[in-house]
Design an enzyme around this catalytic site. Sequence first.
Site, short mmCIF file in Angstrom:
data_model
loop_
_atom_site.label_atom_id
_atom_site.label_comp_id
_atom_site.label_asym_id
_atom_site.label_seq_id
_atom_site.Cartn_x
_atom_site.Cartn_y
_atom_site.Cartn_z
N HIS A 1 2.95 9.15 -6.54
CA HIS A 1 3.79 10.32 -6.83
C HIS A 1 4.63 10.52 -8.26
O HIS A 1 4.62 11.58 -8.89
CB HIS A 1 5.01 10.26 -5.47
CG HIS A 1 5.67 11.56 -5.20
ND1 HIS A 1 6.27 11.88 -4.09
CD2 HIS A 1 5.57 12.60 -6.11
CE1 HIS A 1 6.94 13.05 -4.42
NE2 HIS A 1 6.37 13.66 -5.21
N HIS B 1 0.93 -1.18 -0.02
CA HIS B 1 -0.17 -0.10 0.02
C HIS B 1 1.05 1.29 -0.01
O HIS B 1 0.53 2.25 -0.78
CB HIS B 1 -0.93 -0.12 1.11
CG HIS B 1 -1.61 1.35 1.32
ND1 HIS B 1 -3.03 1.51 0.76
CD2 HIS B 1 -1.34 2.51 2.23
CE1 HIS B 1 -3.24 2.54 1.14
NE2 HIS B 1 -2.35 3.37 1.74
N GLU B 2 1.95 1.24 0.72
CA GLU B 2 2.64 2.44 0.90
C GLU B 2 3.57 2.77 -0.27
O GLU B 2 3.90 3.73 -0.78
CB GLU B 2 3.68 2.47 2.04
CG GLU B 2 3.11 2.30 3.52
CD GLU B 2 1.96 3.46 3.74
OE1 GLU B 2 2.15 4.35 3.07
OE2 GLU B 2 1.22 3.16 4.41
N HIS C 1 1.56 4.60 -2.87
CA HIS C 1 1.51 5.90 -2.84
C HIS C 1 3.14 6.72 -3.57
O HIS C 1 2.82 7.62 -4.28
CB HIS C 1 1.81 6.54 -1.42
CG HIS C 1 0.60 6.56 -0.59
ND1 HIS C 1 -0.62 6.99 -1.13
CD2 HIS C 1 0.04 5.84 0.63
CE1 HIS C 1 -1.67 6.96 -0.19
NE2 HIS C 1 -1.10 5.87 0.83
#
Length: 228
Positions: A105, A97-98, A101
């Site tokens: 980006h 999940h991280e 991100h």
Amino acid sequence: MNPIFVLVSIIGLVITLWAQWKVRGNYQIWSRVRARSGLTGAEVARRILDRNGLYHVPVQMVPGSLTDHYDPTARAVRLSEHVYTSDSIAAISVAAHECGHAIQHKEAYGALVFRHRMVPVLNIASGLAPFLLMAGIFFKFTGLLMLGLIFFSVVVLFHLVTLPVEYNASSRAKKIMAIEGFVHGPEEERGVRRVLGAAALTYVAGALVALLELLQYVFILFFQNDRD
């Protein structure tokens, strides 16, 4: 003690506690289930980042529990100790999940870009809003209350913009984990959905509580105007 404040506080507390209970409950259950891939959270994160050309994004271990996050300023994926070292379904789900991100980006995902640009305004608005709202209510000064509402609306908007950012990151994580073979079979995939779905509830709860508070202040504003 205004009954509106009491009611909103109770509802907000119930929503928040329920979301936290769901997150911790699912995380604890699936942190005891090892992924058949045998990969740790750190290894999954590194592979996802590398396969998306993000070789320069480090995967770092940070202290605490459920302190995992992507730092857009440092461009780093930071995982809590358990997620970093564990090969559980919960750990690799959070790590993926991280990384979602980080990919957002890289691709300049619209909602993420907008949220980042909101941060300086949010820092000012979130600091001033409580004082303006309380002063407006205490002194029965409609102008201050209205200004506080405007600032608090920025906080609510930030919560709402966060929702698509988090759900999109989870959607990316689930697809990548299935494609890359980090999870195997319907049971492991169900675990990923449970962990990420529960985590998303915390953001939904935050947005609901913020909306409730905003409606509370709007009601007070109209009530105050009617009395005037």
